[in-house]
Design a protein around this motif. Structure first.
Motif, PDB file in Angstrom:
ATOM      1  N   GLY A  62       7.095  11.408  -3.112  1.00  0.00           N
ATOM      2  CA  GLY A  62       5.876  11.999  -3.655  1.00  0.00           C
ATOM      3  C   GLY A  62       5.235  11.239  -4.796  1.00  0.00           C
ATOM      4  O   GLY A  62       4.362  11.762  -5.486  1.00  0.00           O
ATOM      5  N   GLU A  63       5.655  10.015  -5.023  1.00  0.00           N
ATOM      6  CA  GLU A  63       4.988   9.201  -6.037  1.00  0.00           C
ATOM      7  C   GLU A  63       4.673   7.837  -5.440  1.00  0.00           C
ATOM      8  O   GLU A  63       5.304   7.410  -4.467  1.00  0.00           O
ATOM      9  N   THR A  64       3.671   7.160  -6.025  1.00  0.00           N
ATOM     10  CA  THR A  64       3.373   5.798  -5.617  1.00  0.00           C
ATOM     11  C   THR A  64       4.285   4.842  -6.393  1.00  0.00           C
ATOM     12  O   THR A  64       4.948   5.237  -7.360  1.00  0.00           O
ATOM     13  N   THR A  65       4.285   3.575  -5.980  1.00  0.00           N
ATOM     14  CA  THR A  65       5.086   2.586  -6.702  1.00  0.00           C
ATOM     15  C   THR A  65       4.615   2.476  -8.159  1.00  0.00           C
ATOM     16  O   THR A  65       5.439   2.377  -9.073  1.00  0.00           O
ATOM     17  N   ASP A  66       3.311   2.529  -8.395  1.00  0.00           N
ATOM     18  CA  ASP A  66       2.775   2.496  -9.758  1.00  0.00           C
ATOM     19  C   ASP A  66       3.280   3.678 -10.569  1.00  0.00           C
ATOM     20  O   ASP A  66       3.732   3.524 -11.715  1.00  0.00           O
ATOM     21  N   GLN A  67       3.160   4.858  -9.982  1.00  0.00           N
ATOM     22  CA  GLN A  67       3.573   6.071 -10.692  1.00  0.00           C
ATOM     23  C   GLN A  67       5.062   6.029 -11.012  1.00  0.00           C
ATOM     24  O   GLN A  67       5.497   6.417 -12.098  1.00  0.00           O
ATOM     25  N   GLY A  68       5.857   5.550 -10.065  1.00  0.00           N
ATOM     26  CA  GLY A  68       7.295   5.453 -10.285  1.00  0.00           C
ATOM     27  C   GLY A  68       7.625   4.466 -11.394  1.00  0.00           C
ATOM     28  O   GLY A  68       8.495   4.719 -12.236  1.00  0.00           O
ATOM     29  N   ALA A  69       6.921   3.339 -11.406  1.00  0.00           N
ATOM     30  CA  ALA A  69       7.166   2.325 -12.436  1.00  0.00           C
ATOM     31  C   ALA A  69       6.837   2.884 -13.829  1.00  0.00           C
ATOM     32  O   ALA A  69       7.580   2.678 -14.787  1.00  0.00           O
ATOM     33  N   SER A 112     -11.143 -13.641   4.361  1.00  0.00           N
ATOM     34  CA  SER A 112     -10.947 -14.806   5.224  1.00  0.00           C
ATOM     35  C   SER A 112     -12.179 -15.694   5.261  1.00  0.00           C
ATOM     36  O   SER A 112     -12.109 -16.846   5.699  1.00  0.00           O
ATOM     37  N   ALA A 113     -13.314 -15.183   4.794  1.00  0.00           N
ATOM     38  CA  ALA A 113     -14.544 -15.973   4.782  1.00  0.00           C
ATOM     39  C   ALA A 113     -14.322 -17.286   4.041  1.00  0.00           C
ATOM     40  O   ALA A 113     -14.729 -18.350   4.501  1.00  0.00           O
ATOM     41  N   ASP A 114     -13.673 -17.222   2.875  1.00  0.00           N
ATOM     42  CA  ASP A 114     -13.409 -18.471   2.157  1.00  0.00           C
ATOM     43  C   ASP A 114     -11.920 -18.854   2.174  1.00  0.00           C
ATOM     44  O   ASP A 114     -11.512 -19.813   1.535  1.00  0.00           O
ATOM     45  N   GLY A 115     -11.113 -18.060   2.889  1.00  0.00           N
ATOM     46  CA  GLY A 115      -9.704 -18.427   3.063  1.00  0.00           C
ATOM     47  C   GLY A 115      -8.850 -18.296   1.822  1.00  0.00           C
ATOM     48  O   GLY A 115      -7.746 -18.829   1.770  1.00  0.00           O
ATOM     49  N   ARG A 116      -9.377 -17.610   0.796  1.00  0.00           N
ATOM     50  CA  ARG A 116      -8.574 -17.436  -0.427  1.00  0.00           C
ATOM     51  C   ARG A 116      -8.011 -16.026  -0.450  1.00  0.00           C
ATOM     52  O   ARG A 116      -8.693 -15.082  -0.870  1.00  0.00           O
ATOM     53  N   PHE A 117      -6.787 -15.906  -0.039  1.00  0.00           N
ATOM     54  CA  PHE A 117      -6.163 -14.590   0.082  1.00  0.00           C
ATOM     55  C   PHE A 117      -5.387 -14.253  -1.190  1.00  0.00           C
ATOM     56  O   PHE A 117      -4.643 -15.071  -1.699  1.00  0.00           O
ATOM     57  N   THR A 118      -5.578 -13.059  -1.685  1.00  0.00           N
ATOM     58  CA  THR A 118      -4.814 -12.581  -2.839  1.00  0.00           C
ATOM     59  C   THR A 118      -4.138 -11.267  -2.459  1.00  0.00           C
ATOM     60  O   THR A 118      -4.634 -10.524  -1.603  1.00  0.00           O
ATOM     61  N   LEU A 119      -3.016 -10.989  -3.100  1.00  0.00           N
ATOM     62  CA  LEU A 119      -2.267  -9.768  -2.823  1.00  0.00           C
ATOM     63  C   LEU A 119      -3.170  -8.542  -2.972  1.00  0.00           C
ATOM     64  O   LEU A 119      -3.889  -8.399  -3.956  1.00  0.00           O
ATOM     65  N   GLN A 120      -3.115  -7.675  -1.988  1.00  0.00           N
ATOM     66  CA  GLN A 120      -3.894  -6.437  -2.013  1.00  0.00           C
ATOM     67  C   GLN A 120      -2.959  -5.255  -2.291  1.00  0.00           C
ATOM     68  O   GLN A 120      -1.967  -5.078  -1.581  1.00  0.00           O
ATOM     69  N   THR A 121      -3.277  -4.494  -3.319  1.00  0.00           N
ATOM     70  CA  THR A 121      -2.496  -3.278  -3.585  1.00  0.00           C
ATOM     71  C   THR A 121      -3.468  -2.113  -3.611  1.00  0.00           C
ATOM     72  O   THR A 121      -4.508  -2.166  -4.280  1.00  0.00           O
ATOM     73  N   PHE A 122      -3.139  -1.076  -2.850  1.00  0.00           N
ATOM     74  CA  PHE A 122      -4.014   0.097  -2.836  1.00  0.00           C
ATOM     75  C   PHE A 122      -3.234   1.317  -2.371  1.00  0.00           C
ATOM     76  O   PHE A 122      -2.112   1.194  -1.850  1.00  0.00           O
ATOM     77  N   ASP A 123      -3.834   2.475  -2.605  1.00  0.00           N
ATOM     78  CA  ASP A 123      -3.214   3.742  -2.190  1.00  0.00           C
ATOM     79  C   ASP A 123      -4.091   4.393  -1.131  1.00  0.00           C
ATOM     80  O   ASP A 123      -5.319   4.331  -1.195  1.00  0.00           O
ATOM     81  N   VAL A 124      -3.448   5.038  -0.178  1.00  0.00           N
ATOM     82  CA  VAL A 124      -4.152   5.836   0.824  1.00  0.00           C
ATOM     83  C   VAL A 124      -3.600   7.259   0.720  1.00  0.00           C
ATOM     84  O   VAL A 124      -2.393   7.444   0.777  1.00  0.00           O
ATOM     85  N   ASP A 125      -4.505   8.200   0.537  1.00  0.00           N
ATOM     86  CA  ASP A 125      -4.010   9.579   0.395  1.00  0.00           C
ATOM     87  C   ASP A 125      -4.309  10.409   1.625  1.00  0.00           C
ATOM     88  O   ASP A 125      -5.053   9.999   2.508  1.00  0.00           O
ATOM     89  N   ALA A 153       0.834  -1.199   0.000  1.00  0.00           N
ATOM     90  CA  ALA A 153       0.000   0.000   0.000  1.00  0.00           C
ATOM     91  C   ALA A 153       0.870   1.251   0.000  1.00  0.00           C
ATOM     92  O   ALA A 153       1.824   1.353   0.759  1.00  0.00           O
ATOM     93  N   ASN A 154       0.515   2.176  -0.865  1.00  0.00           N
ATOM     94  CA  ASN A 154       1.224   3.445  -0.956  1.00  0.00           C
ATOM     95  C   ASN A 154       0.525   4.521  -0.137  1.00  0.00           C
ATOM     96  O   ASN A 154      -0.693   4.675  -0.216  1.00  0.00           O
ATOM     97  N   VAL A 155       1.311   5.251   0.656  1.00  0.00           N
ATOM     98  CA  VAL A 155       0.812   6.454   1.320  1.00  0.00           C
ATOM     99  C   VAL A 155       1.657   7.604   0.769  1.00  0.00           C
ATOM    100  O   VAL A 155       2.666   7.992   1.346  1.00  0.00           O
ATOM    101  N   ARG A 156       1.212   8.073  -0.400  1.00  0.00           N
ATOM    102  CA  ARG A 156       2.004   9.017  -1.181  1.00  0.00           C
ATOM    103  C   ARG A 156       2.299  10.320  -0.448  1.00  0.00           C
ATOM    104  O   ARG A 156       3.432  10.835  -0.532  1.00  0.00           O
ATOM    105  N   PRO A 157       1.343  10.905   0.281  1.00  0.00           N
ATOM    106  CA  PRO A 157       1.612  12.199   0.922  1.00  0.00           C
ATOM    107  C   PRO A 157       2.821  12.168   1.861  1.00  0.00           C
ATOM    108  O   PRO A 157       3.450  13.195   2.088  1.00  0.00           O
ATOM    109  N   VAL A 158       3.123  10.995   2.423  1.00  0.00           N
ATOM    110  CA  VAL A 158       4.283  10.907   3.316  1.00  0.00           C
ATOM    111  C   VAL A 158       5.366   9.997   2.730  1.00  0.00           C
ATOM    112  O   VAL A 158       6.315   9.622   3.420  1.00  0.00           O
TER     113      VAL A 158
END
Lengths: 192, 192
Positions: free
Chosen positions: B92-99, A179-192, A120-125
């Motif tokens: 100041g960039e996300t991993t996606d933006q940098g890529a 976790s309901a079905d136990g199938r975990f996949t990589l999570q990618t997201f941004d928080v601003d 997860a990206n926290v771009r502001p910091v």
């Protein structure tokens, strides 16, 4: 663990402005070096360039019997709120090693990593979170000095309005949804 | 893009020793701050602590019709060898933006990201690679000044003994192995 600095309320640990060369001590100038595309702190005395780059926060979701171990913060920012064991990745360690170290330091619990769960990206910091799913080996823990207490939470027990960071809130939300079905996949997201 | 510095032959861009405070210019001392677990560069004059942390290398595997676009390096280290478009993540960039930025700068090609493919640790130089699969939108490119040429390679055309970095070699090997059935899963590995 990095406890000497009190962070501002938004949880930021943004690099402070570079005013002096960390090689020779002279005052730096901000300019774009030849062949570069970004302004850097350049030393007019010794030509050294100080780069600043984003930092990684590494940690885990420690799980026992479908419940996640959360830590209540004994430090600012967000004193008294709940979070996952995580912290700044250090030089000379891998993301896995850093995640295990932070889990040991903050939760005092023995875990085995089960795979990278969240980037997860926290771009502001300028931070990147890398959080691993982890299996708690023995359901006992001894939180470090930066943790008031640690406890296991099922999804309906999580203090959702007392989570310290949005990245952690979102990771927990996604984890319990999957976790309901136990199938975990990589999570990618941004928080601003 | 960061081209002013010639890297050592192993591709390392390890932080140079911190000798002076970058806030006030005084000579620093190396010690473990109170409540910390690692030695830091601490300023005895103004108390500022300079942290050093691992750096992220962000980039893509640009794909057209099953072939991957590689760039032949016009810069040291590894001048003349082939690599994926990738470079240091900027503040100041996300991993996606940098890529995307690095892909534009080094290969001069327009891509759409298709998901994070590889998270690789290079512990000896404290680097973390984050490489994305990417779809080339139009099969034309205009490499930047740090690239001698760019070209598409099918697995049996890749110059395997002329790949600039082991991380890239391993990523390409895994990518082509998985491309047989088109089921790509996140790859995590360490290169020492």
């Amino acid at each position: 663990m990095r406890r000497a600095v009190v962070l501002p309320d938004n949880g930021a640990m943004h690099p402070s402005p570079i005013l002096h060369c960390n090689r020779c001590g002279a005052a730096v100038v901000q300019r774009v070096p030849e062949g570069d595309s970004h302004p850097r702190a350049v030393c007019p005395a010794c030509t050294h360039i100080q780069y600043e780059n984003p930092r990684n926060i590494v940690g885990t979701l420690p799980v026992w019997d479908g419940r996640v171990l959360l830590c209540r913060r004994a430090i600012e920012p967000r004193y008294g709120l709940w979070t996952l064991p995580a912290g700044f990745m250090e030089l000379g360690e891998t993301t896995d090693q850093g995640a295990l170290r932070e889990t040991r330091e903050e939760a005092g619990v023995d875990v085995e990593l089960e795979g990278l769960y969240c980037v997860a990206n926290v771009r502001p910091v300028s931070q990147v979170y890398l959080l691993y799913r982890a299996r708690i080996v023995q359901p006992s823990w001894q939180p470090g000095i930066e943790t008031l207490e640690a406890a296991l939470f099922a999804p309906d027990q999580v203090p959702w309005d007392q989570i310290a960071f949005r990245t952690v809130h979102e990771t927990l939300r996604r984890y319990f949804a999957q976790s309901a079905d136990g199938r975990f996949t990589l999570q990618t997201f941004d928080v601003d």
